[in-house]
Design a protein around this motif. Structure first.
Motif, PDB file in Angstrom:
ATOM      1  N   ARG A   1     -50.605  42.089 -21.897  1.00  0.00           N
ATOM      2  CA  ARG A   1     -51.654  41.110 -21.635  1.00  0.00           C
ATOM      3  C   ARG A   1     -52.874  41.431 -22.488  1.00  0.00           C
ATOM      4  O   ARG A   1     -53.175  42.591 -22.775  1.00  0.00           O
TER       5      ARG A   1
ATOM      6  N   SER B   1     -56.347  39.220 -24.936  1.00  0.00           N
ATOM      7  CA  SER B   1     -57.040  37.983 -25.304  1.00  0.00           C
ATOM      8  C   SER B   1     -57.318  38.004 -26.793  1.00  0.00           C
ATOM      9  O   SER B   1     -57.386  39.065 -27.420  1.00  0.00           O
TER      10      SER B   1
ATOM     11  N   GLU C   1     -55.911  33.471 -23.956  1.00  0.00           N
ATOM     12  CA  GLU C   1     -55.338  34.598 -23.222  1.00  0.00           C
ATOM     13  C   GLU C   1     -53.945  34.882 -23.778  1.00  0.00           C
ATOM     14  O   GLU C   1     -53.181  33.965 -24.076  1.00  0.00           O
TER      15      GLU C   1
END
Length: 255
Positions: A44, A46, A55
Motif C-alpha cells: 500500500r 500513494s 492511492e
C-alpha cells in the motif's frame, strides 16, 4: 482497400524488474528521460503527479511519459512490490491520461510480469522479443483500465457467458441458462447483455453459430448438413437462410 497502421514498435531500455521497496523508501523522481511502466503487485502507498494523487494497492499501474516527475511513498508495514521497465516507443498513444489505472485481472498482470522477466533474462533475441510483447500486453491492460474503468462483477459474468457462447455455439443454449450462469434474472441479463455486446443474447448466439459454421465449411470436410447438425440446427434450409443473411453467401458456396 483498407490500410492498417504499422505495428507499434517498442524497445526496452531496462530489464523487466521486480523490487520490494525498502521500509524507508520514498520516490522523488527527476523528470523522466523516457517512458516508464510501473505496476503495483503488493503493498500500500500513494503517488502524486502534477498535483494529482492516487492511492496505491495491488493492480494499480502507471505509464509515465518523458518529462513526468512522479513522487511516491508507501506504508513500511505493507511495503510496495513493484514491477516495471523503462522503454521507448515510436509513436504517441500509449500513455493514458490520467497516467494510472487499476487492472482488475491481477492474475493476468502477474503472469505477464513474470513471463516478461523470465524471457528477458534468457538473454537471447527471442526472449527479448517476448519481453517486449508482454510489455505491449500490459500497456493495453493499463490503457483499458484508464478508459474503461469500474467494470463490475456482473460485467465480467456477462462477458464470460458471451465467451462460452463463442466457444460452444452448438450447445442447446437458452436465455434462461445464460442468465443462470451470470447469476441474474432473465430480464436483467438481457438488458446487460445488449448494453455490453450490442445485440440480444439470441442474436449473438446466431452470429456465433454462423461464424463457427463458416470455419467448419471452409476448414474441414463437413458437409452443409453435417455443419448444420453440429451447430444445433435440425432444419437445414433454415440454417442456410440464416447463413446467407449473415454472410451474403450460401453455405455451399463457402464449402
Amino acid at each position: 482497400m483498407s490500410h492498417y497502421p504499422a505495428p507499434l514498435r517498442l524497445d526496452l531500455l531496462s530489464p523487466p524488474t521486480f523490487w520490494r521497496c525498502e521500509p524507508s523508501w520514498s520516490w522523488v523522481s527527476r523528470p523522466l528521460p523516457d517512458h516508464l511502466l510501473w505496476c503495483v503487485l503488493d503493498g500500500r502507498g500513494s503517488m502524486e503527479l502534477a498535483g494529482e494523487r492516487r492511492e496505491l494497492h495491488p493492480g494499480v499501474c502507471a505509464v509515465f511519459a518523458p518529462g513526468d516527475a512522479p513522487r511516491a511513498t508507501h506504508d513500511p508495514r505493507r511495503r510496495l512490490l513493484v514491477f516495471g521497465m523503462h522503454f521507448k516507443v515510436d509513436r504517441s498513444g500509449v500513455v493514458p491520461d490520467p497516467r494510472w489505472g487499476e487492472v482488475m485481472d491481477r492474475e493476468l498482470l502477474g503472469v505477464l510480469a513474470r513471463t516478461s522477466d523470465a524471457s528477458y533474462r534468457r538473454q537471447d533475441p527471442l526472449g527479448r522479443r517476448q519481453a517486449e510483447l508482454c510489455l505491449e500486453q500490459v500497456l493495453g491492460l493499463v490503457w483499458d483500465a484508464v478508459h474503461n474503468p469500474g467494470r463490475s462483477a456482473t460485467d465480467t459474468a456477462v462477458d464470460e457467458v458471451a465467451r462460452q457462447l463463442r466457444q460452444d455455439p452448438g450447445h442447446d443454449w437458452t436465455v434462461a441458462e445464460m442468465a443462470h450462469r451470470a447469476a441474474l434474472s432473465r430480464a436483467q441479463f438481457t438488458r446487460r447483455f445488449v448494453a455490453q455486446l450490442g445485440m440480444s443474447p439470441a442474436q449473438y448466439l446466431i452470429q456465433c453459430r454462423i461464424d463457427r459454421a463458416h470455419e467448419l465449411l471452409t476448414e474441414t470436410g463437413l458437409t452443409v448438413t453435417q455443419t448444420a447438425a453440429a451447430l444445433g440446427y435440425t432444419d437445414v434450409p433454415y440454417f442456410s437462410r440464416q447463413y446467407k443473411q449473415r454472410t451474403g453467401r450460401s453455405p455451399s458456396q463457402d464449402r
